[in-house]
Design a protein around this motif. Structure first.
Motif, PDB file in Angstrom:
ATOM      1  N   THR A  37       2.481   1.967 -10.589  1.00 45.30           N
ATOM      2  CA  THR A  37       3.377   0.829 -10.739  1.00 45.30           C
ATOM      3  C   THR A  37       2.517  -0.424 -10.708  1.00 45.30           C
ATOM      4  O   THR A  37       1.322  -0.361 -10.387  1.00 45.30           O
ATOM      5  N   ASP A  38       3.099  -1.555 -11.024  1.00 41.25           N
ATOM      6  CA  ASP A  38       2.357  -2.810 -11.094  1.00 41.25           C
ATOM      7  C   ASP A  38       2.022  -3.283  -9.679  1.00 41.25           C
ATOM      8  O   ASP A  38       2.929  -3.658  -8.920  1.00 41.25           O
ATOM      9  N   PRO A  39       0.749  -3.286  -9.283  1.00 43.32           N
ATOM     10  CA  PRO A  39       0.399  -3.670  -7.907  1.00 43.32           C
ATOM     11  C   PRO A  39       0.757  -5.109  -7.578  1.00 43.32           C
ATOM     12  O   PRO A  39       1.100  -5.418  -6.431  1.00 43.32           O
ATOM     13  N   ASP A  40       0.674  -5.994  -8.558  1.00 37.54           N
ATOM     14  CA  ASP A  40       1.017  -7.397  -8.318  1.00 37.54           C
ATOM     15  C   ASP A  40       2.507  -7.556  -8.019  1.00 37.54           C
ATOM     16  O   ASP A  40       2.897  -8.311  -7.124  1.00 37.54           O
ATOM     17  N   MET A  41       3.350  -6.826  -8.762  1.00 37.89           N
ATOM     18  CA  MET A  41       4.784  -6.895  -8.502  1.00 37.89           C
ATOM     19  C   MET A  41       5.132  -6.242  -7.175  1.00 37.89           C
ATOM     20  O   MET A  41       5.993  -6.725  -6.438  1.00 37.89           O
ATOM     21  N   ALA A  42       4.458  -5.138  -6.850  1.00 35.03           N
ATOM     22  CA  ALA A  42       4.708  -4.472  -5.568  1.00 35.03           C
ATOM     23  C   ALA A  42       4.428  -5.427  -4.413  1.00 35.03           C
ATOM     24  O   ALA A  42       5.226  -5.538  -3.465  1.00 35.03           O
ATOM     25  N   LEU A  43       3.310  -6.129  -4.485  1.00 41.10           N
ATOM     26  CA  LEU A  43       2.952  -7.060  -3.414  1.00 41.10           C
ATOM     27  C   LEU A  43       3.876  -8.272  -3.410  1.00 41.10           C
ATOM     28  O   LEU A  43       4.295  -8.743  -2.345  1.00 41.10           O
ATOM     29  N   ALA A  44       4.214  -8.772  -4.595  1.00 41.46           N
ATOM     30  CA  ALA A  44       5.102  -9.940  -4.671  1.00 41.46           C
ATOM     31  C   ALA A  44       6.465  -9.643  -4.050  1.00 41.46           C
ATOM     32  O   ALA A  44       7.002 -10.451  -3.272  1.00 41.46           O
ATOM     33  N   GLY A  53      11.586  -1.264 -12.004  1.00 37.78           N
ATOM     34  CA  GLY A  53      11.445  -1.286 -10.562  1.00 37.78           C
ATOM     35  C   GLY A  53       9.994  -1.162 -10.137  1.00 37.78           C
ATOM     36  O   GLY A  53       9.061  -1.435 -10.902  1.00 37.78           O
ATOM     37  N   ILE A  54       9.801  -0.713  -8.897  1.00 37.16           N
ATOM     38  CA  ILE A  54       8.453  -0.515  -8.359  1.00 37.16           C
ATOM     39  C   ILE A  54       8.296   0.939  -7.917  1.00 37.16           C
ATOM     40  O   ILE A  54       7.701   1.234  -6.894  1.00 37.16           O
ATOM     41  N   SER A  55       8.844   1.845  -8.748  1.00 42.02           N
ATOM     42  CA  SER A  55       8.850   3.266  -8.406  1.00 42.02           C
ATOM     43  C   SER A  55       8.009   4.117  -9.347  1.00 42.02           C
ATOM     44  O   SER A  55       8.044   5.344  -9.254  1.00 42.02           O
ATOM     45  N   GLY A  56       7.289   3.493 -10.273  1.00 41.23           N
ATOM     46  CA  GLY A  56       6.417   4.259 -11.144  1.00 41.23           C
ATOM     47  C   GLY A  56       7.156   5.003 -12.230  1.00 41.23           C
ATOM     48  O   GLY A  56       8.249   4.619 -12.654  1.00 41.23           O
ATOM     49  N   THR A  57       6.563   6.115 -12.649  1.00 40.56           N
ATOM     50  CA  THR A  57       7.021   6.790 -13.865  1.00 40.56           C
ATOM     51  C   THR A  57       7.787   8.086 -13.637  1.00 40.56           C
ATOM     52  O   THR A  57       8.181   8.733 -14.602  1.00 40.56           O
ATOM     53  N   GLN A  96       0.836  -1.207   0.000  1.00 42.17           N
ATOM     54  CA  GLN A  96       0.000   0.000   0.000  1.00 42.17           C
ATOM     55  C   GLN A  96       0.867   1.252   0.000  1.00 42.17           C
ATOM     56  O   GLN A  96       0.565   2.233  -0.694  1.00 42.17           O
ATOM     57  N   ASP A  97       1.929   1.237   0.795  1.00 39.20           N
ATOM     58  CA  ASP A  97       2.847   2.382   0.832  1.00 39.20           C
ATOM     59  C   ASP A  97       3.503   2.595  -0.531  1.00 39.20           C
ATOM     60  O   ASP A  97       3.667   3.737  -0.989  1.00 39.20           O
ATOM     61  N   ILE A  98       3.893   1.498  -1.171  1.00 42.62           N
ATOM     62  CA  ILE A  98       4.511   1.591  -2.501  1.00 42.62           C
ATOM     63  C   ILE A  98       3.530   2.207  -3.493  1.00 42.62           C
ATOM     64  O   ILE A  98       3.871   3.118  -4.256  1.00 42.62           O
ATOM     65  N   MET A  99       2.299   1.716  -3.478  1.00 43.36           N
ATOM     66  CA  MET A  99       1.302   2.216  -4.423  1.00 43.36           C
ATOM     67  C   MET A  99       0.962   3.676  -4.146  1.00 43.36           C
ATOM     68  O   MET A  99       0.764   4.465  -5.079  1.00 43.36           O
ATOM     69  N   ALA A 100       0.904   4.045  -2.875  1.00 43.19           N
ATOM     70  CA  ALA A 100       0.610   5.441  -2.529  1.00 43.19           C
ATOM     71  C   ALA A 100       1.731   6.366  -2.995  1.00 43.19           C
ATOM     72  O   ALA A 100       1.477   7.451  -3.537  1.00 43.19           O
ATOM     73  N   LYS A 101       2.980   5.933  -2.808  1.00 41.71           N
ATOM     74  CA  LYS A 101       4.120   6.778  -3.188  1.00 41.71           C
ATOM     75  C   LYS A 101       4.180   6.960  -4.702  1.00 41.71           C
ATOM     76  O   LYS A 101       4.549   8.027  -5.201  1.00 41.71           O
ATOM     77  N   THR A 102       3.817   5.917  -5.445  1.00 45.11           N
ATOM     78  CA  THR A 102       3.857   6.002  -6.910  1.00 45.11           C
ATOM     79  C   THR A 102       2.561   6.566  -7.494  1.00 45.11           C
ATOM     80  O   THR A 102       2.431   6.648  -8.716  1.00 45.11           O
ATOM     81  N   LYS A 103       1.625   6.934  -6.620  1.00 45.72           N
ATOM     82  CA  LYS A 103       0.309   7.428  -7.056  1.00 45.72           C
ATOM     83  C   LYS A 103      -0.396   6.397  -7.938  1.00 45.72           C
ATOM     84  O   LYS A 103      -1.091   6.725  -8.902  1.00 45.72           O
ATOM     85  N   GLY A 104      -0.174   5.139  -7.586  1.00 47.63           N
ATOM     86  CA  GLY A 104      -0.813   4.051  -8.302  1.00 47.63           C
ATOM     87  C   GLY A 104      -0.181   3.688  -9.624  1.00 47.63           C
ATOM     88  O   GLY A 104      -0.713   2.844 -10.348  1.00 47.63           O
TER      89      GLY A 104
END
Length: 456
Positions: A84-91, A421-425, A74-82
């Motif tokens: 990034t790939d949520p499945d990879m973030a959780l994995a 990575g899992i840092s978005g764009t 959740q923190d990863i997705m919040a930081k990237t404003k959604g």
């Protein structure tokens, strides 16, 4: 060319990703060769603080810290404003606990839970580091583990070409210091050779707003993995994503780390005025600093924060290099930094008022009363830097490189800077420690996946 060697697994790059990949393959009973262009394994990892986040660990539980991979994701997705790939973030978040335990318990890497401060974007304390909080220390431990495992690391060998039959990798061709070209064949290839932040043409193409920024990273970040992957039909994503740093000591190349900011320090431009919410994150702060006159800022702090920062090797190096000035009074600080005393004094007063709850910050930052700065004061002149890129080859949860149609390529794996990575764009999506998280976790996963493929 000499007789061609063969290894079941070949790893290109001997940074954090490459060494964890080789260790993981070795643990699975499969021989791996690591090929490194430098004389000594270093990579981007050696230039980092060596900090790796992990969620839901026994050490957190023992300290009463409630965390989980789901919260971390959740923190990863919040930081990237959604973005990034949520499945990879959780994995990756789910793998993080085992990554730390595996490195520490199986291979003697001295990692413990970091006390004292919270990094931007993390809901709870979950950062692990070596005793002196340096990437060099982490690399030394990984190299020692590889030595004990008798994993061959071929140094001073620059891979120039990936050999392949269609989309299937058959080996690599590398050049030795005397100019000789040699081949090694393999059943699986792991790309662990960083990103493209050291390639000015690629930076200008994909991240134009950082084209003029100071590059503070490993010189091997030339984008080779991207080039080789594209030749094989790999998919690229998030090529505009990067990790910056808004606190590189000007003229010294030493990062003034962000606990200083998170615990009450702030930045001013040459007019003595703040210009942003510094606590939003050190990565996105790089472009904000570079937008100021002369592309510089001063980080302002005090004795309390000076003592806090002395726990970090980077800060001690900055002190030795003369990158930090100290002053007993505000007037002396203004004189030493050549900042306008009236404006600097007004800024200090504004921050103090915000910390006491008497005013609101124009940029939305929250200062607490414990953040009040007191003489003696300290300051460091800094610029915004580009550390490393976050986009690259798309990989799945098994670290397999995916083609443009989304299906995995036959025998190509990647991790760290070579992989998406899992840092978005953008810069804002970089959550502290996620570079090394992706490096070590995807390295471990790639090594295991390649070993499974080889054993077939």
């Amino acid at each position: 060319m000499s007789d061609t060697l063969h290894f079941p697994v070949v790893v290109v790059g001997a940074g954090g990703t490459g060494l964890t990949a080789a260790l993981a393959a070795h643990d699975a009973g499969v021989e791996a060769l690591v090929i490194e262009r430098d004389a000594t394994p270093l990579g981007s990892t050696a230039m980092s603080t060596g900090l790796i986040p992990a969620s839901g660990t026994p050490e957190q539980a023992a300290q009463g810290i409630a965390d989980s991979p789901e919260l971390f994701a959740q923190d990863i997705m919040a930081k990237t404003k959604g973005l990034t790939d949520p499945d990879m973030a959780l994995a990756i978040a789910r793998e993080s606990v085992e990554t730390i335990a595996w490195m520490r318990d199986e291979h003697g890497v001295p990692l413990d839970l970091v006390d004292g401060f919270l990094y931007p974007g993390h809901s709870v304390r979950r950062m692990y580091g070596t005793p002196n909080r340096t990437g060099g220390e982490l690399m030394a431990a990984l190299e020692d583990a590889c030595g004990k495992a008798e994993i061959p690391i071929l140094t001073e060998a620059t891979v120039e070409e990936v050999l392949h039959d269609g989309a299937r990798v058959t080996g690599v061709r590398y050049r030795r210091p005397d100019g000789a070209l040699e081949d090694v064949t393999c059943d699986a290839l792991i790309l662990a050779c960083s990103g493209f932040a050291g390639n000015p043409e690629m930076v200008a193409k994909f991240i134009p707003d950082m084209a003029a920024a100071t590059f503070h990273g490993h010189p091997g970040n030339k984008g080779d993995a991207v080039r080789w992957g594209e030749e094989l039909g790999a998919q690229l994503e998030d090529m505009t994503g990067y990790q910056g740093h808004g606190g590189l000591a000007m003229g010294h190349g030493i990062p003034i780390l962000w606990p200083l900011i998170m615990e009450g320090g702030f930045q001013v431009n040459l007019e003595g005025k703040r210009f942003s919410d510094e606590s939003a994150g050190y990565s996105e702060q790089a472009a904000k600093v570079n937008a100021q006159p002369e592309h510089v800022a001063w980080s302002i702090f005090d004795e309390r924060l000076h003592q806090l920062m002395c726990a970090f090797d980077d800060y001690r190096d900055a002190l030795k290099a003369g990158a930090v000035v100290s002053a007993q009074t505000l007037e002396e600080l203004a004189e030493k930094t050549r900042l306008p005393a009236r404006a600097l004094g007004a800024t200090l007063a504004d921050v103090a008022a915000i910390a006491r709850g008497e005013a609101q910050d124009a940029w939305g930052r929250r200062f607490e009363e414990r953040h009040l700065l007191e003489a003696p004061y300290y300051a460091a002149r800094v610029t915004g830097a580009l550390f490393h890129t976050q986009g690259g080859l798309v990989v799945d949860a098994e670290a397999r490189v995916c083609g443009v149609d989304g299906t995995p390529l036959p025998n190509l794996f990647a991790g760290g800077g070579a992989a998406r990575g899992i840092s978005g764009t953008g810069s804002y999506g970089y959550l502290a420690g996620n570079g090394l998280l992706a490096a070590t976790t995807l390295g471990k996963v790639a090594g295991r996946s390649a070993a499974r493929l080889v054993e077939g």
